[in-house]
Design a protein around this motif. Sequence first.
Motif, short mmCIF file in Angstrom:
data_model
loop_
_atom_site.label_atom_id
_atom_site.label_comp_id
_atom_site.label_asym_id
_atom_site.label_seq_id
_atom_site.Cartn_x
_atom_site.Cartn_y
_atom_site.Cartn_z
N THR A 42 37.13 3.13 16.47
CA THR A 42 35.98 4.07 15.84
C THR A 42 35.17 3.43 15.96
OG1 THR A 42 38.66 4.15 14.21
CG2 THR A 42 35.95 4.61 13.62
N PHE A 43 34.70 2.38 15.80
CA PHE A 43 33.57 1.28 15.69
C PHE A 43 32.76 1.86 17.27
CE2 PHE A 43 30.49 -2.03 17.81
CZ PHE A 43 29.91 -1.76 17.15
N GLU A 44 33.67 1.79 18.09
CA GLU A 44 33.41 1.54 19.79
C GLU A 44 32.62 3.13 20.04
OE1 GLU A 44 35.39 0.81 24.48
OE2 GLU A 44 36.37 1.65 22.78
N ARG A 45 33.36 4.08 19.85
CA ARG A 45 33.52 5.66 19.60
C ARG A 45 32.28 6.01 18.67
NH1 ARG A 45 37.36 7.63 17.22
NH2 ARG A 45 35.79 8.14 14.72
N GLN A 46 31.99 5.58 17.39
CA GLN A 46 30.82 5.79 16.41
C GLN A 46 29.79 5.04 17.30
OE1 GLN A 46 31.79 4.18 12.68
NE2 GLN A 46 32.37 6.01 12.25
N ALA A 47 29.79 3.82 18.12
CA ALA A 47 28.66 3.55 18.55
C ALA A 47 27.87 4.28 19.33
CB ALA A 47 29.13 2.12 18.96
N GLY A 48 29.33 4.27 21.13
CA GLY A 48 28.35 5.44 22.08
C GLY A 48 27.96 6.71 21.05
N GLN A 49 28.63 7.38 20.04
CA GLN A 49 27.32 8.29 19.31
C GLN A 49 25.94 7.51 19.16
OE1 GLN A 49 30.94 9.32 16.42
NE2 GLN A 49 31.93 10.89 18.24
N LEU A 50 26.24 7.31 18.65
CA LEU A 50 25.34 6.11 17.78
C LEU A 50 23.98 6.30 18.78
CD1 LEU A 50 22.77 6.11 16.04
CD2 LEU A 50 24.04 2.97 15.69
N ARG A 51 24.41 5.81 20.17
CA ARG A 51 22.98 5.74 21.37
C ARG A 51 22.58 6.80 21.98
NH1 ARG A 51 22.54 1.08 24.21
NH2 ARG A 51 21.79 1.27 26.29
N THR A 52 24.18 8.06 22.34
CA THR A 52 23.86 9.47 22.35
C THR A 52 22.32 9.48 21.53
OG1 THR A 52 25.77 9.40 23.65
CG2 THR A 52 24.83 11.18 23.62
N SER A 53 23.04 9.59 19.97
CA SER A 53 21.62 10.91 19.54
C SER A 53 21.07 9.81 19.47
CB SER A 53 22.38 10.13 17.83
OG SER A 53 24.17 10.94 17.73
N MET A 54 20.39 8.67 20.18
CA MET A 54 19.17 7.96 19.92
C MET A 54 18.26 8.50 21.30
SD MET A 54 18.29 6.47 17.49
CE MET A 54 17.46 6.15 17.80
N GLN A 55 19.12 8.64 22.26
CA GLN A 55 18.72 8.98 23.90
C GLN A 55 18.18 10.76 23.46
OE1 GLN A 55 21.78 8.23 26.67
NE2 GLN A 55 21.60 6.24 26.57
N ARG A 56 18.99 11.38 23.32
CA ARG A 56 18.81 12.25 22.74
C ARG A 56 17.46 12.67 21.75
NH1 ARG A 56 24.05 15.37 21.63
NH2 ARG A 56 25.31 15.17 23.70
N TRP A 57 16.99 12.00 20.28
CA TRP A 57 15.79 12.02 20.08
C TRP A 57 14.59 11.36 20.24
CZ3 TRP A 57 13.12 7.91 17.54
CH2 TRP A 57 11.93 8.31 16.64
N ARG A 58 15.39 10.38 21.60
CA ARG A 58 13.77 9.77 21.93
C ARG A 58 13.18 10.82 22.95
NH1 ARG A 58 16.70 5.19 23.26
NH2 ARG A 58 16.52 4.03 21.76
N ALA A 59 14.34 11.78 23.62
CA ALA A 59 14.02 12.64 24.71
C ALA A 59 13.17 14.06 24.14
CB ALA A 59 14.89 13.30 25.58
N TYR A 60 13.97 14.35 22.58
CA TYR A 60 13.27 15.22 21.90
C TYR A 60 11.64 14.73 21.30
CZ TYR A 60 12.10 18.05 17.73
OH TYR A 60 11.45 18.81 16.71
N ALA A 61 11.57 13.68 21.00
CA ALA A 61 10.51 13.51 20.56
C ALA A 61 9.19 13.48 21.86
CB ALA A 61 10.29 11.82 19.91
N GLU A 62 10.16 12.60 22.82
CA GLU A 62 8.60 12.66 23.62
C GLU A 62 8.67 13.97 24.30
OE1 GLU A 62 10.57 10.08 27.09
OE2 GLU A 62 10.06 8.59 25.17
N SER A 63 9.14 14.91 24.21
CA SER A 63 8.73 16.42 24.82
C SER A 63 7.90 17.03 23.98
CB SER A 63 10.19 17.08 25.31
OG SER A 63 11.13 16.96 23.79
N ASP A 64 8.03 16.59 22.69
CA ASP A 64 7.41 17.34 21.07
C ASP A 64 5.85 16.99 21.06
OD1 ASP A 64 7.47 19.86 19.72
OD2 ASP A 64 8.32 17.92 17.84
N ASP A 65 5.35 15.81 21.85
CA ASP A 65 4.79 15.21 21.77
C ASP A 65 3.05 15.80 22.16
OD1 ASP A 65 2.50 13.72 20.66
OD2 ASP A 65 3.76 11.40 21.36
N PRO A 66 2.24 16.11 21.74
CA PRO A 66 1.44 17.23 22.67
C PRO A 66 0.65 15.97 23.11
CG PRO A 66 1.08 17.89 20.71
CD PRO A 66 2.14 16.75 20.50
N GLY A 67 0.45 15.01 22.87
CA GLY A 67 -0.13 13.97 23.21
C GLY A 67 -0.11 13.31 24.15
N ARG A 68 1.25 13.70 24.97
CA ARG A 68 1.14 12.83 25.97
C ARG A 68 1.90 13.76 27.46
NH1 ARG A 68 6.71 8.65 24.34
NH2 ARG A 68 5.55 7.56 22.35
#
Length: 68
Positions: A42-68
Amino acid sequence: MKIHRPCREVTRLVLEGQDRTLLLHERISVRLHMWICKACPTFERQAGQLRTSMQRWRAYAESDDPGR
């Protein structure tokens, strides 16, 4: 080579395995532990989901930032 590892070591290896390739004996001991433990898979699955979520969030934050 240490075959049986406690949960604390296995969770550390699961997280390290996201950043590096585990050695063969580490992978074997993690897989063996996963067969006998109910919490660590369960921990392994949750750690993988957290890593994937953070990668998606970073990609979203970078694409949404007009200053970049």
